[in-house]
Design a protein around this motif. Structure first.
Motif, PDB file in Angstrom:
ATOM      1  N   GLN A  80      44.767  31.594  62.654  1.00  0.00           N
ATOM      2  CA  GLN A  80      44.543  32.040  61.285  1.00  0.00           C
ATOM      3  C   GLN A  80      43.058  31.972  60.970  1.00  0.00           C
ATOM      4  OE1 GLN A  80      43.681  30.213  58.196  1.00  0.00           O
ATOM      5  NE2 GLN A  80      43.791  32.184  57.201  1.00  0.00           N
ATOM      6  N   ASP A  81      42.470  33.145  60.737  1.00  0.00           N
ATOM      7  CA  ASP A  81      41.088  33.271  60.286  1.00  0.00           C
ATOM      8  C   ASP A  81      40.051  32.725  61.260  1.00  0.00           C
ATOM      9  OD1 ASP A  81      39.470  34.424  58.436  1.00  0.00           O
ATOM     10  OD2 ASP A  81      39.456  32.742  57.069  1.00  0.00           O
ATOM     11  N   ASN A  82      40.431  32.493  62.506  1.00  0.00           N
ATOM     12  CA  ASN A  82      39.488  31.925  63.465  1.00  0.00           C
ATOM     13  C   ASN A  82      39.620  32.521  64.855  1.00  0.00           C
ATOM     14  OD1 ASN A  82      37.779  29.550  62.288  1.00  0.00           O
ATOM     15  ND2 ASN A  82      39.797  29.423  61.339  1.00  0.00           N
ATOM     16  N   GLU A  83      39.794  33.848  64.907  1.00  0.00           N
ATOM     17  CA  GLU A  83      39.784  34.577  66.171  1.00  0.00           C
ATOM     18  C   GLU A  83      41.017  34.269  67.022  1.00  0.00           C
ATOM     19  OE1 GLU A  83      37.452  36.647  65.887  1.00  0.00           O
ATOM     20  OE2 GLU A  83      35.711  35.716  64.986  1.00  0.00           O
ATOM     21  N   GLY A  84      40.844  34.262  68.336  1.00  0.00           N
ATOM     22  CA  GLY A  84      41.904  33.954  69.272  1.00  0.00           C
ATOM     23  C   GLY A  84      41.436  32.906  70.255  1.00  0.00           C
ATOM     24  N   LEU A  85      42.385  32.287  70.959  1.00  0.00           N
ATOM     25  CA  LEU A  85      42.061  31.259  71.945  1.00  0.00           C
ATOM     26  C   LEU A  85      42.709  31.578  73.279  1.00  0.00           C
ATOM     27  CD1 LEU A  85      42.435  27.793  70.164  1.00  0.00           C
ATOM     28  CD2 LEU A  85      40.339  28.994  70.769  1.00  0.00           C
ATOM     29  N   ILE A  86      41.999  31.203  74.346  1.00  0.00           N
ATOM     30  CA  ILE A  86      42.506  31.320  75.704  1.00  0.00           C
ATOM     31  C   ILE A  86      42.518  29.918  76.303  1.00  0.00           C
ATOM     32  CG2 ILE A  86      42.141  32.320  77.986  1.00  0.00           C
ATOM     33  CD1 ILE A  86      40.171  34.286  76.310  1.00  0.00           C
ATOM     34  N   TYR A  87      43.697  29.458  76.698  1.00  0.00           N
ATOM     35  CA  TYR A  87      43.801  28.181  77.410  1.00  0.00           C
ATOM     36  C   TYR A  87      44.021  28.493  78.877  1.00  0.00           C
ATOM     37  CZ  TYR A  87      45.616  23.787  79.185  1.00  0.00           C
ATOM     38  OH  TYR A  87      45.821  22.661  79.926  1.00  0.00           O
ATOM     39  N   ALA A  88      43.196  27.890  79.749  1.00  0.00           N
ATOM     40  CA  ALA A  88      43.286  28.177  81.178  1.00  0.00           C
ATOM     41  C   ALA A  88      43.388  26.910  82.013  1.00  0.00           C
ATOM     42  CB  ALA A  88      42.091  29.015  81.616  1.00  0.00           C
ATOM     43  N   GLY A  89      43.994  25.857  81.451  1.00  0.00           N
ATOM     44  CA  GLY A  89      44.254  24.655  82.225  1.00  0.00           C
ATOM     45  C   GLY A  89      43.149  23.627  82.217  1.00  0.00           C
ATOM     46  N   ARG A  90      42.037  23.932  81.574  1.00  0.00           N
ATOM     47  CA  ARG A  90      40.936  22.988  81.497  1.00  0.00           C
ATOM     48  C   ARG A  90      40.813  22.451  80.074  1.00  0.00           C
ATOM     49  NH1 ARG A  90      39.519  27.253  84.425  1.00  0.00           N
ATOM     50  NH2 ARG A  90      38.492  28.291  82.687  1.00  0.00           N
ATOM     51  N   ARG A  91      40.106  21.363  79.919  1.00  0.00           N
ATOM     52  CA  ARG A  91      39.890  20.803  78.602  1.00  0.00           C
ATOM     53  C   ARG A  91      39.152  21.814  77.732  1.00  0.00           C
ATOM     54  NH1 ARG A  91      36.410  15.449  77.031  1.00  0.00           N
ATOM     55  NH2 ARG A  91      37.013  15.416  74.841  1.00  0.00           N
ATOM     56  N   GLY A  92      39.645  22.000  76.540  1.00  0.00           N
ATOM     57  CA  GLY A  92      39.042  22.980  75.647  1.00  0.00           C
ATOM     58  C   GLY A  92      39.592  24.370  75.901  1.00  0.00           C
ATOM     59  N   CYS A  93      39.218  25.286  75.040  1.00  0.00           N
ATOM     60  CA  CYS A  93      39.669  26.673  75.125  1.00  0.00           C
ATOM     61  C   CYS A  93      38.479  27.603  74.987  1.00  0.00           C
ATOM     62  CB  CYS A  93      40.665  26.982  73.997  1.00  0.00           C
ATOM     63  SG  CYS A  93      42.205  26.060  74.094  1.00  0.00           S
ATOM     64  N   ARG A  94      38.648  28.818  75.465  1.00  0.00           N
ATOM     65  CA  ARG A  94      37.655  29.862  75.223  1.00  0.00           C
ATOM     66  C   ARG A  94      38.109  30.680  74.026  1.00  0.00           C
ATOM     67  NH1 ARG A  94      37.462  33.629  79.391  1.00  0.00           N
ATOM     68  NH2 ARG A  94      39.476  32.906  80.096  1.00  0.00           N
ATOM     69  N   ARG A  95      37.164  31.226  73.319  1.00  0.00           N
ATOM     70  CA  ARG A  95      37.457  32.003  72.120  1.00  0.00           C
ATOM     71  C   ARG A  95      37.487  33.490  72.435  1.00  0.00           C
ATOM     72  NH1 ARG A  95      36.824  30.699  66.664  1.00  0.00           N
ATOM     73  NH2 ARG A  95      35.683  28.829  67.202  1.00  0.00           N
ATOM     74  N   VAL A  96      38.397  34.212  71.782  1.00  0.00           N
ATOM     75  CA  VAL A  96      38.382  35.674  71.786  1.00  0.00           C
ATOM     76  C   VAL A  96      37.713  36.080  70.477  1.00  0.00           C
ATOM     77  CG1 VAL A  96      39.730  37.788  71.868  1.00  0.00           C
ATOM     78  CG2 VAL A  96      40.576  35.742  73.039  1.00  0.00           C
TER      79      VAL A  96
END
Length: 200
Positions: A80-96
């Protein structure tokens, strides 16, 4: 381009949807800003800001997140109101980035390289490189703040269980793609604009 979430970074950025501004009772130079993007602090009367979101688990992830059918450590989700996230098995996420609001997401059962995420008014983006980058698709352009709206703010799209190359999108008209959003056709509904569809 997919960016990395940064925590505790000092810069001029502050999320635009502000809910509260709280001056510090201990220092007249310090102010706290509470936003849809988290908590920010300025110690120089609003000249620069620092995000205080490092380690906080406060993102509102929509229920239509996608999980790979072959890799439990690959997920794609809208916030909600903060783009998208990609989780790839590591600590933290990347943003879309570039979505504003991130909504429905999907990962093809034919392989993780093909995945999708939608922004408001059913603006669907597609990746063919396992969410390393995203491009626009014909399932988009159904209205914005300055024009007629023909899709709800949070409109659905789904991949057909029988074939992930078949994609359905719900706007004022039912739309369908049989080539993984290379092309989109209208398959049902009534033409013309539908009033009252937009709600922030």
């Amino acid at each position: 381009i997919v960016g990395t979430l940064r925590e505790g970074v000092s810069n001029g950025y502050i999320h635009a949807d502000i809910h509260r501004i709280i001056p510090s009772p201990h220092n007249t130079n310090t102010v706290f800003i509470l936003t849809d993007g988290g908590v920010f602090r300025s110690t120089d009367r609003g000249q620069t800001f620092q995000t205080l979101n490092g380690g906080l688990q406060t993102a509102q992830i929509y229920a239509s997140a996608a999980v790979s059918s072959t890799d439990p450590n690959f997920m794609l989700m809208g916030m909600q109101d903060n783009e998208g996230l990609i989780y790839a098995g590591r600590r933290g996420c990347r943003r879309v980035p570039g979505l504003g609001d991130g909504f429905h997401a999907a990962i093809s059962s034919f392989g993780d390289n093909t995945c999708y995420i939608a922004s408001y008014n059913l603006d669907v983006r597609k990746s063919t490189n396992r969410a390393a980058s995203f491009s626009t698709t014909p399932l988009g352009g159904f209205g914005d703040y300055n024009g007629p709206i023909t899709a709800c703010f949070n409109s659905p799209f789904v991949l057909a269980p029988s074939s992930p190359s078949v994609v359905y999108g719900g706007t004022a008209l039912l739309r369908k793609s049989t080539d993984a959003l290379g092309t989109v056709t209208i398959v049902g509904g009534q033409t013309g604009y539908v009033s009252g569809l937009y709600s922030p």
